[in-house]
Every structure is written in structure tokens, then in C-alpha cells.
Design a protein around this motif. Structure first.
Motif, PDB file in Angstrom:
ATOM      1  N   LEU A  74       0.825  -1.217   0.000  1.00  0.00           N
ATOM      2  CA  LEU A  74       0.000   0.000   0.000  1.00  0.00           C
ATOM      3  C   LEU A  74       0.856   1.263   0.000  1.00  0.00           C
ATOM      4  CD1 LEU A  74      -2.749  -0.896   2.647  1.00  0.00           C
ATOM      5  CD2 LEU A  74      -2.965  -0.917   0.147  1.00  0.00           C
ATOM      6  N   GLY A  75       2.146   1.093   0.234  1.00  0.00           N
ATOM      7  CA  GLY A  75       3.033   2.251   0.288  1.00  0.00           C
ATOM      8  C   GLY A  75       3.054   2.936   1.646  1.00  0.00           C
ATOM      9  N   LEU A  76       2.557   2.252   2.671  1.00  0.00           N
ATOM     10  CA  LEU A  76       2.634   2.816   4.016  1.00  0.00           C
ATOM     11  C   LEU A  76       4.076   2.718   4.524  1.00  0.00           C
ATOM     12  CD1 LEU A  76      -0.562   1.245   5.674  1.00  0.00           C
ATOM     13  CD2 LEU A  76      -0.341   3.363   4.370  1.00  0.00           C
ATOM     14  N   LEU A  77       4.417   3.594   5.464  1.00  0.00           N
ATOM     15  CA  LEU A  77       5.781   3.571   5.999  1.00  0.00           C
ATOM     16  C   LEU A  77       5.876   2.577   7.152  1.00  0.00           C
ATOM     17  CD1 LEU A  77       6.516   7.418   6.137  1.00  0.00           C
ATOM     18  CD2 LEU A  77       7.055   5.784   4.303  1.00  0.00           C
ATOM     19  N   PRO A  78       7.064   1.977   7.344  1.00  0.00           N
ATOM     20  CA  PRO A  78       7.255   1.105   8.505  1.00  0.00           C
ATOM     21  C   PRO A  78       7.053   1.914   9.793  1.00  0.00           C
ATOM     22  CG  PRO A  78       9.134   0.962   7.002  1.00  0.00           C
ATOM     23  CD  PRO A  78       8.275   2.104   6.534  1.00  0.00           C
ATOM     24  N   GLY A  79       6.402   1.299  10.767  1.00  0.00           N
ATOM     25  CA  GLY A  79       6.092   2.017  12.002  1.00  0.00           C
ATOM     26  C   GLY A  79       7.236   2.094  12.998  1.00  0.00           C
ATOM     27  N   THR A  80       8.288   1.337  12.771  1.00  0.00           N
ATOM     28  CA  THR A  80       9.424   1.417  13.706  1.00  0.00           C
ATOM     29  C   THR A  80      10.699   1.629  12.905  1.00  0.00           C
ATOM     30  OG1 THR A  80      10.310  -0.843  13.767  1.00  0.00           O
ATOM     31  CG2 THR A  80       8.254  -0.459  14.978  1.00  0.00           C
ATOM     32  N   THR A  81      11.767   2.011  13.591  1.00  0.00           N
ATOM     33  CA  THR A  81      13.036   2.271  12.908  1.00  0.00           C
ATOM     34  C   THR A  81      13.618   0.981  12.336  1.00  0.00           C
ATOM     35  OG1 THR A  81      14.072   2.112  15.073  1.00  0.00           O
ATOM     36  CG2 THR A  81      13.717   4.330  14.186  1.00  0.00           C
ATOM     37  N   SER A  82      13.201  -0.158  12.886  1.00  0.00           N
ATOM     38  CA  SER A  82      13.737  -1.418  12.357  1.00  0.00           C
ATOM     39  C   SER A  82      12.762  -2.116  11.411  1.00  0.00           C
ATOM     40  CB  SER A  82      14.135  -2.339  13.509  1.00  0.00           C
ATOM     41  OG  SER A  82      13.047  -2.490  14.388  1.00  0.00           O
TER      42      SER A  82
END
Ligand SMILES: [Zn+2]
Length: 503
Positions: A74-82
Motif C-alpha cells: 500500500l506504500g505505508l511507511l514502517p512504524g518502527t526504525t527497524s
């Protein structure tokens, strides 16, 4: 005066225009929440391949990978730095040996007593005094400890609630754990619980429940005993019947008890899957949409599919994310950021959401609301109204006075579902308010709404399968979550936090 009139008027027109537009856009993107889209995803999430998605198993990890892949596409960003997966450790014990000796006599595990293996730290315990405190209830109407000091002592209490009061039998495990917490808070060193109906087992259970933190500091040993053994603990004649102990005076009893436990603790891994849709002018404020993707796994070779619990909510989060991603791609993304999170460890005691609430990827003070979806694909057989058009709403009056008016006006504007709040009372005997992940956010001051269809005959059974899901109704319910998220991510102010609640 005059000078001001013109711009105010124009501003009012502009606002009305953009509000109309907002409604049109919300309606447009809500169309993406389709019964067929939900069915397609749920057929994967609740498939045999996922093996019931038990926390810290390969099935759970396969489900996490599927969810992560969806968010990524969907092109959402990862929610954590890892990455999309917020890893967290869970612990589980294997019992090596245990012993319980009362007045010189040894008792056998799962024959006379059962043990919450996670609750007790390794060691041997000498117990010289036990305080018998009836049901061990501490609430607004009653305090079973009011006449005693239990600091440094063990207590013996009955399971459940007195018969003449609202019974908590349906959630007796939960109420036991509440009682243990209360006894511990008063300084108790350990808790014996006399079972209402002790079930003897032929094979000894050596695996403990999973837990989130090294438990030694979190709990005190909890041992459930038969009524015979309860009598013995107080030095009474075990031949007396169950009823008779109710006539035994509460208070302190001398005892000669030794308890020993030796266990090994395994560290396992689980994860929450977290994705971010960045907002525009209010991107540092967040709307959180949650569900739990874990379920009960496989027991005695039977898969617990968990299609409703909570495959339905998880599928809902994926589908709502898809609708918002489309809006964003077409230039109509929300003002606030939206965090889509499916957690694990729920069935083990809300572990994943507790971990997040203690290690939030986005500040809880800036999280305007948590919309938690747990079981929205079925119909409660006891529902009395129009069963094809209802949803239970829990928690929307607890922390914010403007949450419920918003919920109701959104529902009226877009859907006209029958929103039923019969389980909203904190004192409701089912205690649903405490039983899903929103509670870990409410506990930390974040306003919450819990969307729920109630339980049914297939609840926590292998028969909670995809073929029984009512996808049209499910889609309608999820649209309510979507419209609510749309409103809460676009309105000018965050939800107020103007109610302080004794939770
Ligand atoms: Zn659930």
C-alpha cells in the motif's frame, strides 16, 4: 464591524464547502471497504496455513509477514526504525519440579492443587501463617481484607464471587488475576485459591502461560487448591464439606506448609505489525487503529482458526488502511497521521498492546484516539434488536466527553447502525472493557472505542471459521471505523481528555 463581516462570511462558505467535500471524499473512499475484499484477506489470515496464529509460533510469524507485505504494497511507511514489525520478547516457563507439603503430608500437582507456573519465582517457601479472607474481594462495596494485615503473609481465598451477587464465573480466570493483584498490592507473599470445581488431570501440565516481563517482581505465587486441601491448609478437618468452609471464621490461621518450585524460563519472540500513513498539516498527531492478529493456535491437533476473533478486526485494519492509502495517493490524505497496528499476544493477556503502550512508536500524548476492532464478523445469538444492523460500542464515554457525540453523529450521517452500549458499564459482569487491547491505551489516558459483535457458540472454539462470517455486515461495521477515523484525523482539535476515571 462591517469590514469583518465579509471575510467571516467567506470563511463560513469555505468551511461549509470543504466539509461537504470531506463528506463526499469519505463516502468515496469508504467504497473500498467491500465484502469481497474482506473475504479475500480473511481467507488467508484465518486459513489452515496460519495454524491458528498462536503467539511466538511459525503460524503467527506467517500472519505477520502477510500483514507486513500488505502494508508495504500500500506504500505505508514502517512504524518502527527497524521495520514494520515491532519485535518483543515473551517468556514461558517449563516446570522441572514442584512440591507442596502441608502438615507433613505431600500433595500432588494437578491432583490436589494446580499452579500458575509463571507466577512463582524459583525457590522454596515456608509458610507459617495463612490469612483466610473469604472471596478476597476489594471493591467499592466490600473489602474482605479490612480487618487483617496480610503484609508478608499468604492468603487463602475462594474463587469467583458469592452466589447471591452478580457472578463472574464466565471470566473467573480474569477475576482471579485481579484478586491476586489486589492481594499483592496489600503486601501478600502468596495466594491460595480454593477452586469452585477443581478438575484433576491425569497428565501433569508442565508448560506455564506466556508473559511479558520477568515475572518474579510482577506477581506472587498463585496456587489453586481443592476444598479438601483448603481445609488442610487452615488445619481443619478435610472431611468437612465445601459448604462448611463458608462458616469458618475469616482471619489468621497457624500453618505448617512448604512449597517448592524449580522451573526453566524460555525467552521467545513475537511482534506487533505497525505501519504509518503520514498526515499533512497535523502529521505529529496520530489516530491509532488496532486489532489483534494472534489467536489460540493448535490444540490436540485441532486448528483454532479465529476467523471472527480476531481475523475479522485484523482484516478490517488492512482494508481500512487500503482505503486511506488510496485517498492519500489521490491527494486526499488525512491531516493527522494514521497508525495501523495489528498486535500479537492478546490471547495471552494483552501482551503486544501492553508492550506498545510501554514502548510507543508514536507518543501516546499525541495519539488522539485508539479505535480497537476485536470481533466484528458475526452476530450475537442473544442480540434482541435488528441483528443484521448492530454493533456493540464500549469505552467511548470513559476518557473524553466528545468521543461519544462524534461517534453518534458520524454513525447518523453515514450509516445508521444500531450502536448498542449494553456492555459499556465498567461493572458489567463480562468485563469486556478490560478484555481487549484498547484497555492498555485507556489505562494510559488515550481515549478509546472498542468495536465488538459479542460472543457466540464458536467463540474460542475450532469452529470459528471463515464460512460463518457475515461479510456484508462486517463491511458496514468497518465503515463506521473508517468514517470515525476519517473524522478524527481531519478535525481541527484532538479528542479532549477531560474525564478522569477509576479504571
Ligand atoms: Zn479477541
Amino acid at each position: 464591524m462591517k469590514k469583518l463581516l465579509v471575510p467571516t462570511f467567506l470563511f463560513a462558505v469555505a468551511t461549509a464547502f470543504s466539509q461537504r467535500q470531506q463528506i463526499d471524499f469519505a463516502n468515496k473512499y469508504a467504497q473500498d471497504i467491500t465484502a469481497s475484499g474482506l473475504k479475500e484477506k480473511l481467507s488467508v489470515i484465518a486459513s489452515a496455513e496460519m495454524e491458528g496464529r498462536e503467539t511466538a509460533t511459525p503460524g503467527q510469524r506467517r500472519a505477520a509477514a502477510y500483514i507486513e507485505n500488505h502494508f508495504q504494497k500500500l506504500g505505508l511507511l514502517p512504524g518502527t526504525t527497524s521495520g514494520y514489525q515491532m519485535q518483543f520478547p515473551v517468556y514461558q516457563d517449563t516446570l522441572i519440579e514442584t512440591g507442596l507439603q502441608v502438615n507433613g503430608k505431600m500433595y500432588r500437582l494437578d491432583d490436589s492443587f494446580s499452579l500458575d507456573i509463571a507466577s512463582a519465582a524459583n525457590g522454596s517457601y515456608n509458610i507459617n501463617e495463612i490469612v483466610f479472607a473469604s472471596y478476597g474481594i476489594v471493591d467499592s462495596s466490600r473489602n474482605d481484607y479490612k480487618d487483617f494485615n496480610i503484609k508478608g503473609k499468604w492468603v487463602l481465598i475462594f474463587e469467583g464471587m458469592p452466589d447471591n451477587e452478580a457472578t463472574l464465573e464466565k471470566s473467573s480466570n480474569y477475576s482471579n488475576s485481579m484478586k491476586v493483584l489486589q492481594a499483592k498490592a496489600l503486601g501478600a507473599n502468596g495466594v491460595f485459591i480454593m477452586a469452585r470445581d477443581f478438575v484433576k488431570k491425569t497428565t501433569v501440565n508442565k508448560k506455564g502461560r506466556m508473559y511479558l516481563k520477568k515475572i518474579a517482581t510482577e506477581s506472587v505465587p498463585v496456587i489453586t487448591v481443592t476444598s479438601d486441601l483448603a481445609h488442610e491448609l487452615l488445619g481443619l478437618n478435610p472431611a468437612r464439606l465445601l459448604e462448611s468452609i463458608k462458616n469458618v471464621p475469616t482471619g489468621s490461621y497457624k500453618s505448617r506448609v512448604q512449597f517448592l518450585i524449580n522451573k526453566r524460563t524460555l525467552t521467545l519472540q513475537s511482534s506487533n505489525v505497525v505501519a504509518l500513513l503520514p498526515g499533512t498539516d497535523k502529521k505529529n498527531e496520530f489516530v491509532l487503529i488496532t486489532s489483534h492478529y494472534d489467536h489460540l493456535g493448535v490444540k490436540d491437533k485441532e486448528i483454532y482458526y479465529g476467523a471472527d476473533d480476531d481475523g475479522s478486526g485484523t482484516t478490517g485494519v488492512l482494508q481500512i488502511a487500503q482505503a486511506f492509502a488510496k485517498a492519500k495517493n489521490e491527494g486526499h490524505g488525512p491531516r493527522r497521521s494514521i497508525v495501523f497496528m495489528t498486535v500479537s499476544g492478546e490471547e495471552k493477556g494483552l501482551l503486544g498492546s501492553e508492550f506498545y503502550s510501554e514502548h510507543p512508536a508514536f507518543p501516546l500524548t499525541k495519539t488522539t484516539v485508539d479505535l480497537n476492532i476485536d470481533m466484528v464478523g458475526r452476530i450475537d445469538p442473544d442480540y434482541k434488536g435488528d441483528s443484521s444492523n448492530y454493533l456493540y460500542i464500549i469505552g467511548d464515554d470513559k476518557l473524553s466527553s466528545n468521543l461519544r457525540p462524534v461517534t453518534d453523529s458520524i454513525n447518523k450521517r453515514y450509516l445508521n447502525l444500531q450502536l448498542d452500549r449494553r456492555f459499556n458499564d465498567l461493572n458489567d459482569s463480562n468485563r469486556y472493557y478490560y478484555r481487549s487491547d484498547h484497555y492498555n491505551f485507556a489505562k494510559n489516558g488515550v481515549p478509546v472505542i472498542f468495536y465488538f459483535n459479542g460472543t457466540h457458540a464458536d467463540y474460542h472454539r475450532p469452529t470459528d471459521t471463515v464460512d460463518k462470517i457475515k461479510f456484508d455486515l462486517m463491511a458496514k461495521r468497518l465503515k463506521l471505523v473508517f468514517f470515525t477515523a476519517w473524522e478524527m484525523s481531519n478535525r481541527n482539535e484532538m479528542m479532549t481528555r477531560d474525564i478522569t476515571l477509576q479504571q
